[in-house]
Design a protein around this motif. Structure first.
Motif, PDB file in Angstrom:
ATOM      1  N   UNK A  86      62.947  34.551 -10.440  1.00  0.00           N
ATOM      2  CA  UNK A  86      63.831  34.548 -11.607  1.00  0.00           C
ATOM      3  C   UNK A  86      62.941  34.300 -12.824  1.00  0.00           C
ATOM      4  N   UNK A  87      63.025  35.149 -13.814  1.00  0.00           N
ATOM      5  CA  UNK A  87      62.147  35.013 -14.974  1.00  0.00           C
ATOM      6  C   UNK A  87      62.959  35.066 -16.267  1.00  0.00           C
ATOM      7  N   UNK A  88      62.601  34.240 -17.250  1.00  0.00           N
ATOM      8  CA  UNK A  88      63.290  34.287 -18.548  1.00  0.00           C
ATOM      9  C   UNK A  88      62.929  35.561 -19.307  1.00  0.00           C
ATOM     10  N   UNK A  89      63.825  35.983 -20.163  1.00  0.00           N
ATOM     11  CA  UNK A  89      63.581  37.207 -20.942  1.00  0.00           C
ATOM     12  C   UNK A  89      62.333  37.055 -21.800  1.00  0.00           C
ATOM     13  N   UNK A  90      62.129  35.874 -22.352  1.00  0.00           N
ATOM     14  CA  UNK A  90      60.937  35.619 -23.162  1.00  0.00           C
ATOM     15  C   UNK A  90      59.947  34.831 -22.318  1.00  0.00           C
ATOM     16  N   UNK A  91      59.161  35.500 -21.527  1.00  0.00           N
ATOM     17  CA  UNK A  91      58.220  34.837 -20.634  1.00  0.00           C
ATOM     18  C   UNK A  91      56.797  35.003 -21.156  1.00  0.00           C
ATOM     19  N   UNK A  92      55.994  33.979 -21.006  1.00  0.00           N
ATOM     20  CA  UNK A  92      54.622  34.039 -21.473  1.00  0.00           C
ATOM     21  C   UNK A  92      53.798  35.049 -20.687  1.00  0.00           C
ATOM     22  N   UNK A  93      52.859  35.673 -21.354  1.00  0.00           N
ATOM     23  CA  UNK A  93      52.022  36.695 -20.721  1.00  0.00           C
ATOM     24  C   UNK A  93      51.267  36.148 -19.527  1.00  0.00           C
ATOM     25  N   UNK A  94      50.660  34.974 -19.670  1.00  0.00           N
ATOM     26  CA  UNK A  94      49.876  34.393 -18.581  1.00  0.00           C
ATOM     27  C   UNK A  94      50.749  34.082 -17.370  1.00  0.00           C
ATOM     28  N   UNK A  95      51.937  33.540 -17.633  1.00  0.00           N
ATOM     29  CA  UNK A  95      52.849  33.188 -16.538  1.00  0.00           C
ATOM     30  C   UNK A  95      53.296  34.438 -15.795  1.00  0.00           C
ATOM     31  N   UNK A  96      53.662  35.478 -16.547  1.00  0.00           N
ATOM     32  CA  UNK A  96      54.106  36.723 -15.934  1.00  0.00           C
ATOM     33  C   UNK A  96      53.004  37.328 -15.073  1.00  0.00           C
ATOM     34  N   UNK A  97      51.782  37.318 -15.589  1.00  0.00           N
ATOM     35  CA  UNK A  97      50.653  37.888 -14.840  1.00  0.00           C
ATOM     36  C   UNK A  97      50.467  37.190 -13.494  1.00  0.00           C
ATOM     37  N   UNK A  98      50.517  35.845 -13.511  1.00  0.00           N
ATOM     38  CA  UNK A  98      50.296  35.085 -12.285  1.00  0.00           C
ATOM     39  C   UNK A  98      51.445  35.257 -11.286  1.00  0.00           C
ATOM     40  N   UNK A  99      52.668  35.358 -11.784  1.00  0.00           N
ATOM     41  CA  UNK A  99      53.815  35.563 -10.896  1.00  0.00           C
ATOM     42  C   UNK A  99      53.725  36.913 -10.196  1.00  0.00           C
ATOM     43  N   UNK A 100      53.346  37.940 -10.956  1.00  0.00           N
ATOM     44  CA  UNK A 100      53.205  39.278 -10.373  1.00  0.00           C
ATOM     45  C   UNK A 100      52.106  39.267  -9.315  1.00  0.00           C
TER      46      UNK A 100
END
Length: 212
Positions: A86-100
């Protein structure tokens, strides 16, 4: 978010048509070409319950966007569907990269384990009679090209005709899709124009014993 993904060198494809196909079609598009699927926060929970199981059948990694943090009860209702993050619409770039990275790596490992423990008999269990004949011919060639004429003769026990050559194209396509749903790449059965088909050597890294 789209810009962040493009900064990671991901090709981003946004489509409502594909969403409609998942909701209303019995033969939706093949999601195995996509490394990650992000479902919009505009989708209702009812729509998620229809969409996610179809995507998970094809080993898709699924993120669900939200505007406000969903309560645990809502997450619990949808937990069994197999949403990976589950990810917020405004997610930080670093966080998104690591989750992916974390989710796609885990999925790839799970697919490898499944393929390594599944026997050929289990793999081909859902194949039709003609799909098994086609697969057997390709497998026994050990990666060499098998001509369309040879395949037609093996499958239909007859000289190739315009009709069964056309059927062969449909047959190999459906066989490729079934193998992709098992975790193999879209090139697992390759078409060599003017020559025929062959099974990618990727297959033999998992299955070494002759197919019966």
């Amino acid at each position: 978010m789209q810009e962040n993904l493009q900064n990671f060198n991901y090709e981003v494809f946004v489509s409502k048509t594909m969403l409609d196909m998942l909701l209303y079609s019995d033969d939706p598009w093949d999601s195995s070409f996509y490394q990650l699927i992000i479902l919009s926060e505009s989708l209702s929970n009812r729509e998620l319950k229809r969409i996610v199981p179809k995507l998970k059948e094809k080993n898709a990694v699924i993120f669900r966007k939200y505007v406000c943090e969903p309560i645990n009860k809502e997450k619990g209702v949808l937990e069994g569907l197999g949403i990976d993050q589950w990810i917020p619409r405004e997610i930080g770039t670093d966080v998104l990269r690591e989750l992916i990275s974390e989710c796609t790596t885990s999925m790839n490992e799970a697919v490898k384990v499944k393929k390594a423990t599944e026997t050929l008999a289990e793999l081909t269990m859902e194949f039709t009679k003609n799909q098994k004949k086609c697969f057997s011919k390709l497998y026994d060639a050990e990666g060499a090209i098998v001509s369309r004429e040879e395949l037609c003769e093996s499958i239909w026990n007859d000289e190739p005709t315009r009709s069964n050559l056309a059927q062969l194209s449909v047959l190999t396509k459906s066989l490729r899709q079934k193998l992709m749903r098992k975790g193999f790449s879209s090139t697992i059965i390759e078409t060599v124009w003017g020559k025929g088909y062959h099974l990618n050597k990727e297959f033999y890294t998992v299955y070494h014993t002759p197919y019966q």
